[in-house]
Design an enzyme around this catalytic site. Sequence first.
Site, PDB file in Angstrom:
ATOM      1  N   SER A 140      57.924 -34.127  23.815  1.00  0.00           N
ATOM      2  CA  SER A 140      58.603 -35.231  24.500  1.00  0.00           C
ATOM      3  C   SER A 140      60.058 -34.855  24.691  1.00  0.00           C
ATOM      4  O   SER A 140      60.597 -33.999  23.963  1.00  0.00           O
ATOM      5  CB  SER A 140      58.507 -36.503  23.642  1.00  0.00           C
ATOM      6  OG  SER A 140      59.336 -37.531  24.146  1.00  0.00           O
ATOM      7  N   TYR A 153      58.296 -42.177  16.004  1.00  0.00           N
ATOM      8  CA  TYR A 153      57.871 -41.401  17.168  1.00  0.00           C
ATOM      9  C   TYR A 153      58.769 -40.181  17.366  1.00  0.00           C
ATOM     10  O   TYR A 153      58.285 -39.063  17.583  1.00  0.00           O
ATOM     11  CB  TYR A 153      57.903 -42.293  18.405  1.00  0.00           C
ATOM     12  CG  TYR A 153      57.374 -41.651  19.662  1.00  0.00           C
ATOM     13  CD1 TYR A 153      56.008 -41.632  19.928  1.00  0.00           C
ATOM     14  CD2 TYR A 153      58.227 -41.068  20.591  1.00  0.00           C
ATOM     15  CE1 TYR A 153      55.509 -41.049  21.079  1.00  0.00           C
ATOM     16  CE2 TYR A 153      57.739 -40.471  21.752  1.00  0.00           C
ATOM     17  CZ  TYR A 153      56.384 -40.464  22.002  1.00  0.00           C
ATOM     18  OH  TYR A 153      55.898 -39.868  23.142  1.00  0.00           O
TER      19      TYR A 153
END
Length: 251
Positions: A140, A153
């Site tokens: 990400s 996350y």
Amino acid sequence: MLEKRTIIVTGGGGGIGQATALVLGKAGANVVVSDISDAGAETAQMIGAAGGEACFVRADVGSEAQVEALVAKAVARYGRLDGAFNNAGVEQANTPLHELSADQWERAIRIDLTGVFYCLKHEIAAMLDSGGGAIVNTASALSEVAIPQAAEYVSAKHGVAGLTKAAAIDYGARGIRVNAVLPGIIRTAMIDRAIEHPSFSAYFEKLLEHHPIGRFGQPAEVGETVKWLLSDAASFVTGAMISVDGGYRAI
């Protein structure tokens, strides 16, 4: 480009995973679509309807036994494993760190990080038997930076970046390339849920301003990058973190 190569796609029931599975199917791969839900079966049917070859294997990447079975079923059906896109994941709880529960933390780490480890472990073993291969992990933009209320996350995705580099170093000389894509804001159901969250909607409006390309991305745009990384066109690329973020990390 990927004719008859057997490629596993986890999290293939929707979003980036589904779009990538369709891209790989169109490129001629034998796509083993995996998901925790029957939506993955729909993706496999879509590939078949378009003239490609695919099958569905239900698996929870947070279970090593299920990941091991997934890889074994792929090899049993097609004879070998040539590639994988380790994409399955869950989103953040949108909760400040001091309010984050242990269950919320452990869920994110189990799926988003440990799940990638399980996949790498068993995929690499199968690829060593097949003489090599290529793997792409979904990291990400948050593998390098952070956003508010996403500690679990962000931590997991930073870990995916480290796992990718470590695997690339360990197996490059043995014919296995391991890279990661770092999506920015891609319009998937996961992102739509986050945008609709009261504490995040205004923040996502600000994020758009930080995408020099002037828009958020589409899942297939990540899929095309994954296709390239899995192909021989990327034969000298390993251990790379490839941003697919509309310039977000350039600011």
